[in-house]
Design an enzyme around this catalytic site. Structure first.
Site, PDB file in Angstrom:
ATOM      1  N   ASP A   3       0.854  -1.189   0.000  1.00 38.67           N
ATOM      2  CA  ASP A   3       0.000   0.000   0.000  1.00 38.67           C
ATOM      3  C   ASP A   3       0.884   1.231   0.000  1.00 38.67           C
ATOM      4  O   ASP A   3       2.025   1.180   0.491  1.00 38.67           O
ATOM      5  CB  ASP A   3      -0.916   0.029   1.227  1.00 38.67           C
ATOM      6  CG  ASP A   3      -2.248   0.721   0.944  1.00 38.67           C
ATOM      7  OD1 ASP A   3      -2.226   1.913   0.565  1.00 38.67           O
ATOM      8  OD2 ASP A   3      -3.300   0.083   1.086  1.00 38.67           O
TER       9      ASP A   3
ATOM     10  N   ASP B  96       3.575   2.132  -4.524  1.00 44.01           N
ATOM     11  CA  ASP B  96       2.717   2.887  -5.433  1.00 44.01           C
ATOM     12  C   ASP B  96       2.407   1.970  -6.606  1.00 44.01           C
ATOM     13  O   ASP B  96       3.279   1.683  -7.428  1.00 44.01           O
ATOM     14  CB  ASP B  96       3.435   4.150  -5.905  1.00 44.01           C
ATOM     15  CG  ASP B  96       2.661   4.926  -6.956  1.00 44.01           C
ATOM     16  OD1 ASP B  96       1.552   4.485  -7.353  1.00 44.01           O
ATOM     17  OD2 ASP B  96       3.171   5.969  -7.410  1.00 44.01           O
ATOM     18  N   VAL B  97       1.168   1.489  -6.696  1.00 46.16           N
ATOM     19  CA  VAL B  97       0.836   0.484  -7.706  1.00 46.16           C
ATOM     20  C   VAL B  97       0.866   1.033  -9.124  1.00 46.16           C
ATOM     21  O   VAL B  97       0.825   0.267 -10.094  1.00 46.16           O
ATOM     22  CB  VAL B  97      -0.541  -0.165  -7.432  1.00 46.16           C
ATOM     23  CG1 VAL B  97      -0.497  -1.006  -6.170  1.00 46.16           C
ATOM     24  CG2 VAL B  97      -1.659   0.880  -7.374  1.00 46.16           C
TER      25      VAL B  97
ATOM     26  N   TYR C 113     -14.746   5.119 -11.401  1.00 45.88           N
ATOM     27  CA  TYR C 113     -14.629   3.828 -10.734  1.00 45.88           C
ATOM     28  C   TYR C 113     -15.261   2.730 -11.578  1.00 45.88           C
ATOM     29  O   TYR C 113     -14.667   1.682 -11.816  1.00 45.88           O
ATOM     30  CB  TYR C 113     -15.307   3.904  -9.363  1.00 45.88           C
ATOM     31  CG  TYR C 113     -15.091   2.693  -8.491  1.00 45.88           C
ATOM     32  CD1 TYR C 113     -13.889   2.516  -7.813  1.00 45.88           C
ATOM     33  CD2 TYR C 113     -16.081   1.740  -8.336  1.00 45.88           C
ATOM     34  CE1 TYR C 113     -13.681   1.413  -6.998  1.00 45.88           C
ATOM     35  CE2 TYR C 113     -15.889   0.630  -7.519  1.00 45.88           C
ATOM     36  CZ  TYR C 113     -14.686   0.480  -6.854  1.00 45.88           C
ATOM     37  OH  TYR C 113     -14.501  -0.627  -6.059  1.00 45.88           O
TER      38      TYR C 113
ATOM     39  N   LYS D  55     -13.275  -0.334 -13.573  1.00 41.70           N
ATOM     40  CA  LYS D  55     -13.524  -1.723 -13.187  1.00 41.70           C
ATOM     41  C   LYS D  55     -14.022  -2.542 -14.382  1.00 41.70           C
ATOM     42  O   LYS D  55     -13.676  -3.726 -14.524  1.00 41.70           O
ATOM     43  CB  LYS D  55     -14.529  -1.789 -12.040  1.00 41.70           C
ATOM     44  CG  LYS D  55     -14.015  -1.197 -10.729  1.00 41.70           C
ATOM     45  CD  LYS D  55     -12.817  -1.964 -10.188  1.00 41.70           C
ATOM     46  CE  LYS D  55     -12.373  -1.463  -8.836  1.00 41.70           C
ATOM     47  NZ  LYS D  55     -11.251  -2.247  -8.271  1.00 41.70           N
TER      48      LYS D  55
ATOM     49  N   THR E 104     -16.466  -1.366   4.012  1.00 43.78           N
ATOM     50  CA  THR E 104     -15.074  -0.974   4.220  1.00 43.78           C
ATOM     51  C   THR E 104     -15.004   0.534   4.443  1.00 43.78           C
ATOM     52  O   THR E 104     -15.975   1.261   4.195  1.00 43.78           O
ATOM     53  CB  THR E 104     -14.237  -1.323   2.985  1.00 43.78           C
ATOM     54  OG1 THR E 104     -14.686  -0.505   1.883  1.00 43.78           O
ATOM     55  CG2 THR E 104     -14.383  -2.796   2.616  1.00 43.78           C
TER      56      THR E 104
END
Length: 271
Positions: A40, A68-69, A165, A169, A200
């Protein structure tokens, strides 16, 4: 023996207590994983997370790596460190995700690109850069290597107030299908999980955004309305969702690739 006995996994987006990523890490460890590297960019809860996991599962099996993805350099570092410490990678879970709540008219190109970078481009980087390691280790288990992408019910459910988003996805769903075809001959299975309303921190923030936009009066009303779209009419907890990832990472799913596992309380049957 646990269902993931001896496997080494990398799980992105695991740096927040109460999120799906951390729940997946804990579920993998419960099922006997040799090691789990959660990653993360967040560091504010890192000490608490490591303490929590080590208290439950012992030291030496879990790491929370800064990552950092969207960075190819960071991906290579995480992969190299994982292989160096534990001898390979058997499972990659692309779980990290962000959201900017707005429709097409109110979403800036900058915000759209930011969401796409984390929710889609990072999947591409993870799949591309982890594939050689997964293929090299594939002979360790009958089911080979596994890539599991967390894509949300947003991938098939349109929403005019959260377009970045949902579009990101949906793109990830096709990337998953293409990856299943490309990597199958290398003994790598590629599947996706599509959680529904899972409570979450990110979801709670989103529900408050919907309230601020005037869509519902309270977060509780928003939760009830979204949950009510499915026949079960309930929301999920991160621990519930983690079971789906355990299955797809396990040898029980050795004949499963290119699958979209809906974990959405039945909402997906509408689309």
């Amino acid at each position: 023996m646990g269902r993931l006995e001896g496997k080494v996994a990398v799980v992105t987006g695991a740096g927040r207590i109460g999120n799906i990523g951390l729940a997946i890490c804990e579920a993998f460890l419960r099922e006997g994983a040799k090691a789990v590297v959660g990653t993360d960019f967040r560091r504010d809860e890192a000490d608490a997370i490591v303490s929590r996991v080590e208290s439950a599962y012992g030291a030496g099996r879990f790491r929370l790596a800064e990552h950092d993805v969207t960075s190819e350099e960071d991906w290579r570092r995480v992969i190299d460190e994982t292989i160096g410490d534990w001898g390979g990678i058997d499972v990659l879970v692309n779980n990290a995700g962000i959201s900017v709540h707005a429709g097409i008219a109110d979403t800036s190109l900058e915000d759209l690109r930011k969401v796409m970078a984390v929710n889609h481009d990072a999947l591409f980087l993870g799949m591309k850069l982890c594939a050689p390691a997964l293929a090299e280790a594939a002979g360790r288990f009958a089911g080979g290597g596994a890539i599991i992408n967390n894509l949300s019910m947003a991938s098939y459910m349109p929403n005019a107030n959260n377009i970045g988003y949902h579009v990101s996805k949906a793109a990830g769903r096709m990337l998953t299908l293409c990856g299943a075809i490309e990597f199958g001959p290398r003994k790598i299975r590629v599947n996706s999980v599509h959680p529904g309303l899972t409570m979450t921190p990110l979801i709670y923030e989103g529900l408050n955004d919907y309230v601020a936009a005037g869509l519902w009066e309270t977060p509780e009303a928003a939760e009830a309305a979204i949950a009510g779209m499915g026949p079960l009419k309930i929301s999920s907890q991160p621990e519930d969702t983690a079971h789906a990832f355990v299955y797809l990472a396990s040898e029980e799913a050795r004949f499963v690739t290119g699958a979209s596992l809906y974990h959405d309380g039945g909402i997906g049957q509408r689309y």
